[in-house]
Design an enzyme around this catalytic site. Structure first.
Site, PDB file in Angstrom:
ATOM      1  N   ASP A  29      -4.605  -4.983   5.923  1.00 16.75           N
ATOM      2  CA  ASP A  29      -4.894  -5.834   4.768  1.00 16.75           C
ATOM      3  C   ASP A  29      -3.687  -6.723   4.472  1.00 16.75           C
ATOM      4  O   ASP A  29      -2.549  -6.263   4.477  1.00 16.75           O
ATOM      5  CB  ASP A  29      -5.229  -4.975   3.545  1.00 16.75           C
ATOM      6  N   HIS A  64      -2.640  -1.140  -3.304  1.00 14.07           N
ATOM      7  CA  HIS A  64      -3.812  -0.279  -3.104  1.00 14.07           C
ATOM      8  C   HIS A  64      -3.652   1.013  -3.910  1.00 14.07           C
ATOM      9  O   HIS A  64      -2.774   1.815  -3.624  1.00 14.07           O
ATOM     10  CB  HIS A  64      -3.974   0.090  -1.622  1.00 14.07           C
ATOM     11  N   SER A 110       0.849  -1.184   0.000  1.00 20.48           N
ATOM     12  CA  SER A 110       0.000   0.000   0.000  1.00 20.48           C
ATOM     13  C   SER A 110       0.888   1.238   0.000  1.00 20.48           C
ATOM     14  O   SER A 110       1.723   1.393  -0.878  1.00 20.48           O
ATOM     15  CB  SER A 110      -0.955  -0.048   1.197  1.00 20.48           C
TER      16      SER A 110
END
EC number: 3.1.1.61
Length: 349
Positions: free
Chosen positions: A287, A191, A164
Site C-alpha cells: 500500500d 493502518h 503500517s
C-alpha cells in the site's frame, strides 16, 4: 520458528497455541503473567513472543520493558478493543512491540476470527529487524523542531505520510519535529483498527508543536494541522471553489487495508496536482507504492524510509521498486526532508 505465548487466561493460551501450531509454528512454552514471561524469554530466547497486556503479578507493559532491555525480542501484543486497550497498545508499540492483534469482545474465547491475522503477524514479527527495535530503544531520535524558510506562501501544497507496522513509533520521530508554521496540511494514513487512530492522534498532539487530530468528514483543511485517517475508513480530500475538505468514506478495503494510502494519494493528487510531498514509512505489503508513484509522476517529491530504520521494509521497498521515490532517508531525517521538499515546492515558479 519458536514462539512464547503469554496470557493470564488458560483458554487464550490454549487457543493461541492451537492456532500457531496448526500453522506449523512451534510454541516452545507458555507463561501466565509478566514475571514468568520475562524469565522464560531470557531462558528460552524465543524468536517471537505473543503478550497479553492485562495480567496479575506483572502486567504486559512492564514485562515488555524488561524484555526489551534484557533480551530484545519481536513481540506481538494481544489487546482489547477498548479505549483503555488502545492507549495501552500504543504505549506497547512505543516501548518496542512490533504489532498487535485485537481480541474479539465477549466472554467466550473465540480467536478464530483473528487466527489468520495472528499467524501473519507472528510470521512477520519473526523477520523484523531487531536493530530497529534497538534503535527505538535508544530513543536518540527526538531531534529539534525543524524550521523552514517559507517567506511568503505562494501556493497550496500538502504533505501525505503513509505507514503500517512500526508506524506509530516512526511517526513519533517525524510529527513532533514539524514546525507549527508549516504552510501545508499533513495527511497521515496509518493502518489501524477503529478507535486506535483517535488515540494515536491524541498522543501525537500531546508531544507536537503542530495540531494533530483524527480527520472528520467534511471538515475544511487548514495549514499546520495533521489529519490522521480514522481506522476502518478511507480518507479522501476534495477541492471545490478553491476550498479543500476531507471526505471520510467507507467502502471496500484497497490493498487489503482500510484506510489505504493509495486511496488518499489518488485524491490528494486530484486536489493539489504536483504540489505534494509524500513519505512512505515502515510497513508490510505494498500500500502506498502506487500512490507515491502517482505523486512523483505529477511532479511531487517523495521520500521512503531507509531499510535499516524500518521495522518492516515492505511498503517503502515496493514504492522504491515501482520508481515512485525521489529520496531515501533514515526515519530520523525524514522531518528535515519534508521541510526541505516543501521549500523546493514553494519556491518553484
Amino acid at each position: 520458528m519458536r514462539v512464547l505465548v503469554v496470557d493470564d487466561s488458560a483458554l487464550v493460551r490454549m487457543a493461541v497455541t492451537d492456532i500457531l501450531t496448526k500453522a506449523g509454528i512451534e510454541v516452545v512454552d507458555t507463561a501466565k503473567n509478566g514475571r514468568e514471561a520475562v524469565e522464560k524469554a531470557l531462558k528460552l530466547k524465543p524468536d517471537v513472543i505473543t503478550l497479553d497486556i492485562n495480567m496479575p503479578e506483572m502486567d504486559g507493559l512492564t514485562a515488555l520493558k524488561l524484555i526489551m532491555e534484557k533480551q530484545p525480542t519481536p513481540v506481538v501484543m494481544l489487546s482489547s478493543l477498548t479505549k483503555e486497550g488502545a492507549r495501552e497498545t500504543l504505549e506497547a508499540l512505543k516501548i518496542g512491540a512490533v504489532d498487535f492483534v485485537t481480541k474479539p469482545d465477549g466472554a467466550l474465547v473465540d480467536l478464530s476470527s483473528v487466527a489468520q491475522e495472528l499467524v501473519r503477524k507472528v510470521q512477520m514479527a519473526a523477520s523484523t529487524s531487531l536493530n530497529v527495535l534497538r534503535l527505538q530503544n535508544l530513543k536518540k531520535i527526538k531531534g529539534e523542531v525543524v524550521r523552514g524558510n517559507w517567506k511568503g506562501k505562494t501556493k497550496d501544497v500538502c504533505v501525505l505520510i503513509g505507514s503500517s507496522t512500526g508506524g506509530p513509533s516512526a511517526l513519533e520521530m517525524i510529527i513532533p519535529r514539524l514546525p507549527a508554521d508549516i504552510p501545508a496540511p499533513v495527511f497521515v494514513v496509518q493502518h489501524m483498527p477503529p478507535g486506535f487512530t483517535k488515540q494515536l492522534a491524541e498522543r501525537l498532539n500531546s508531544i507536537s508543536e503542530v495540531e494533530v487530530k483524527e480527520a472528520e468528514n467534511n471538515e475544511r483543511v487548514k495549514d499546520g494541522v495533521v489529519y490522521v485517517a480514522p481506522g476502518g475508513y478511507h480518507m479522501k480530500v476534495r477541492r471545490a471553489a478553491n476550498v479543500v475538505r476531507i471526505k471520510v468514506v467507507d467502502g471496500e478495503p484497497v490493498n487489503a487495508v482500510k484506510p489505504s494510502v493509495d486511496v488518499t494519494a489518488d485524491s490528494v493528487v486530484q486536489a493539489y496536482g504536483g504540489n505534494v510531498v509524500g513519505a512512505i514509512l515502515t510497513g508490510m505489503g505494498e500500500d502506498g507504492a502506487y500512490g507515491m508513484k502517482l505523486i512523483k509522476d505529477r511532479g511531487g517529491l517523495t521520500i521512503a524510509s531507509s531499510e535499516d530504520t524500518c521495522m518492516v521494509f515492505g511498503m517503502p521497498k515496493a514504492a522504491i521498486e515501482l520508481g515512485g521515490i525521489t529520496s531515501v532517508k533514515p526515519v530520523f531525517e525524514i522531518a528535515e526532508e519534508i521541510v526541505r521538499f516543501l521549500e523546493v515546492k514553494l519556491n518553484e515558479r
